[in-house]
Design an enzyme around this catalytic site. Structure first.
Site, PDB file in Angstrom:
ATOM      1  N   LYS A  59      -2.028   1.874  -4.692  1.00  0.00           N
ATOM      2  CA  LYS A  59      -2.641   1.701  -3.378  1.00  0.00           C
ATOM      3  C   LYS A  59      -1.592   1.234  -2.378  1.00  0.00           C
ATOM      4  O   LYS A  59      -0.736   0.397  -2.704  1.00  0.00           O
ATOM      5  CB  LYS A  59      -3.784   0.689  -3.481  1.00  0.00           C
ATOM      6  CG  LYS A  59      -4.628   0.529  -2.228  1.00  0.00           C
ATOM      7  CD  LYS A  59      -5.788  -0.425  -2.492  1.00  0.00           C
ATOM      8  CE  LYS A  59      -6.645  -0.656  -1.272  1.00  0.00           C
ATOM      9  NZ  LYS A  59      -7.780  -1.589  -1.548  1.00  0.00           N
ATOM     10  N   SER A 136     -12.286  -0.138  -0.309  1.00  0.00           N
ATOM     11  CA  SER A 136     -11.181   0.418   0.443  1.00  0.00           C
ATOM     12  C   SER A 136     -10.216   1.246  -0.390  1.00  0.00           C
ATOM     13  O   SER A 136      -9.353   1.936   0.155  1.00  0.00           O
ATOM     14  CB  SER A 136     -10.407  -0.723   1.112  1.00  0.00           C
ATOM     15  OG  SER A 136      -9.837  -1.586   0.129  1.00  0.00           O
ATOM     16  N   SER A 160     -13.724  -3.453  -3.566  1.00  0.00           N
ATOM     17  CA  SER A 160     -12.931  -2.305  -3.125  1.00  0.00           C
ATOM     18  C   SER A 160     -12.334  -1.472  -4.239  1.00  0.00           C
ATOM     19  O   SER A 160     -11.753  -0.420  -3.982  1.00  0.00           O
ATOM     20  CB  SER A 160     -11.806  -2.777  -2.189  1.00  0.00           C
ATOM     21  OG  SER A 160     -12.343  -3.264  -0.985  1.00  0.00           O
TER      22      SER A 160
END
Length: 505
Positions: A59, A136, A160
């Site tokens: 990420k 996210s 997330s």
């Protein structure tokens, strides 16, 4: 050509095929990827790690030296870190190869990965409609689900990792807070941020987790070795092949829960019961207030953390003169560099930390957080290893007669909780943009936030939703430090799904 190289080349081909899904902000150089895998294969077996040659996406709020770290924000679009995050170091040491940096909601703020400077990450359903990938860590989830990598790292602040996993039909694991290092992870909310793992099955997730689960002296929130030993001793004392007590939080059976998700939840519980485990209802009354507390605490911490992005210390500076006679010095830079959702949360956080609002909002939210933690400690059979024995026993004795229904066996509490990850299946993005307000988007975290506030391990496992294209995410939560128990129960649910699929059910 070796099997590992073939697998890597297929992942790289999938990255090109699924480019429109926007899972990656930047991909690793294919030639460099193949070179690293071929080098790993030349090493003796004793020198190869558990992740040797595996492509793992990272990420883009986790620092890497060889690829940019943008946090999907305009203010960091030109930033490359001078060091690797500890989790990236551990991946490399275990033989893993970074496949690229994945898309996310800007600074991790969002539930659908639509708040990215680089455009949204998304799925596409059978009808060709763009569907939410969750947020996210939506880019990491899409990359894993479409086999653009073998596994991926994400970060979980209020769900997330688990929410994207639920929406994309994969496994998403949030470890106990403090067991995985946060050093080198760009902070959103320090007391909540946790590095998690996304994979296509629990076995792959476990391999990645075992590689990154280490104490880190550079991270002040990393759990000390003494506490880690206490957790290992407690887990070693658990009997093997035992009859588990599965808690079902009645408070999670809300009116807004989609029928397909409720059906998947019921099937997962039925399979656990058929396997001989006891299923019992439990009460977690304070979790009704968890979401409200989270959206006070997280923006407050974000407001403090994001103050460093001023174009002088961190972040790119906006063109032209900055500040105004009646404004803040860095208003132009932050106004241009931060997206709308980040600005909204920074403003919310600044207000809740102000002298006029501190007592009514921030302090009250901290009290709710403590009540949520107490609710969980009350229903679990195992005491919280971070508490002194006297306090742990007191918390459990308060609740065993009021929060657990049933006979004497139930008075000892439960081993895990099983509940939905998200209240609905992944929504259509076009409908989201037309109808959903920011507050509606926040409601997607209603089932994931409580475990985050308490720092507990939690995993989302995909379970078939009757008559639906997409699977539903079913969440397994256990006592702090009992990450192995979460994996144990998640694997049981996974095996039940595999068996049902083999029978065509």
């Amino acid at each position: 050509m070796s099997l590992l190289v073939k697998e890597a080349l297929q992942c790289l081909a999938n990255q090109a095929t699924h480019k429109a899904l926007n899972a990656f902000i930047v991909c690793a150089d294919p030639a460099d990827v193949v070179s690293k895998i071929e080098h790993a294969e030349t090493l003796p077996a004793s020198a190869q790690g558990p992740l040797s040659g595996k492509l793992i996406a990272v990420k883009d709020n986790i620092c890497t030296t060889d690829l940019p770290t943008t946090c999907a924000s305009g203010i960091l679009q030109a930033f490359t870190s001078p060091y690797d995050a500890t989790v990236v170091q551990k991946l490399r040491e275990a033989g893993g190869v970074v496949a690229g940096k994945t898309n996310l909601d800007e600074f991790g703020m969002g539930s659908h990965n639509v708040n990215s400077f680089f455009g949204r990450a998304q799925q596409v359903d059978r009808a060709g409609n763009a569907v939410s990938a969750g947020g996210s860590s939506g880019g990491s989830a899409v990359a894993v689900a479409t086999q653009q990598c073998w596994a991926a790292l994400g970060t979980d602040t209020g769900g997330s990792v688990r929410l994207p996993a639920a929406y994309t039909g994969i496994v998403g694991f949030k470890p106990s807070y403090g067991l995985v290092s946060r050093w080198g992870v760009v902070a959103y909310a320090n007391s909540l941020d946790t590095v998690g793992v996304l994979a296509r099955d629990t076995a792959a997730a476990r391999r990645v987790y075992d590689a990154i689960r280490r104490h880190d002296a550079r991270d002040p929130t990393s759990l000390p070795l003494r506490s880690r030993r206490r957790i290992l001793e407690a887990l070693a004392a658990l009997p093997r092949h035992r009859r588990l007590r599965i808690g079902v939080p009645a408070d999670y059976n809300i009116a807004e829960l989609a029928p397909a998700v409720r059906g998947a939840w019921a099937r997962a519980l039925a399979r656990l019961a058929q396997a001989g485990h006891a299923v019992r209802p439990v009460a977690l009354p304070s979790t009704h207030h968890a979401l409200s507390a989270y959206y006070v605490l997280a923006p407050a911490e974000a407001s403090s953390n994001l103050a460093r992005y001023d174009g002088v210390r961190f972040g790119s500076r906006a063109a032209g003169p900055d500040g105004a006679p009646d404004g803040a010095l860095f208003s132009r830079t932050r106004g241009a560099g931060f997206g709308a959702e980040v600005q909204r949360r920074v403003l919310l956080g600044a207000y809740s930390l102000s002298a006029a609002a501190m007592d009514n909002y921030f302090i009250q939210a901290q009290r709710v957080r403590r009540l949520v933690q107490r609710d969980f400690d009350a229903v679990f059979a195992a005491p919280n290893p971070l508490l002194e024995p006297e306090e742990a026993a007191q918390r459990q004795s308060v609740a065993t007669t009021t929060t657990i229904e049933g006979g004497d066996e139930d008075a000892a509490g439960v081993d895990v909780l099983v509940c939905p990850t998200a209240p609905s299946l992944p929504p259509n993005i076009a409908e989201l943009e037309k109808q959903q307000s920011p507050v509606d988007a926040y409601m997607n975290d209603v089932f994931t936030v409580p475990a985050s506030l308490a720092g507990l391990p939690a995993m989302s496992v995909p379970v078939r939703a009757e008559g639906e294209e997409h699977k539903a995410g079913i969440q397994v939560i256990s006592q702090y430090g009992h990450d192995d128990v979460v994996f144990e129960v998640a694997r049981m649910i996974e095996e039940g799904e595999e068996e049902a699929a083999s029978w065509g059910c």
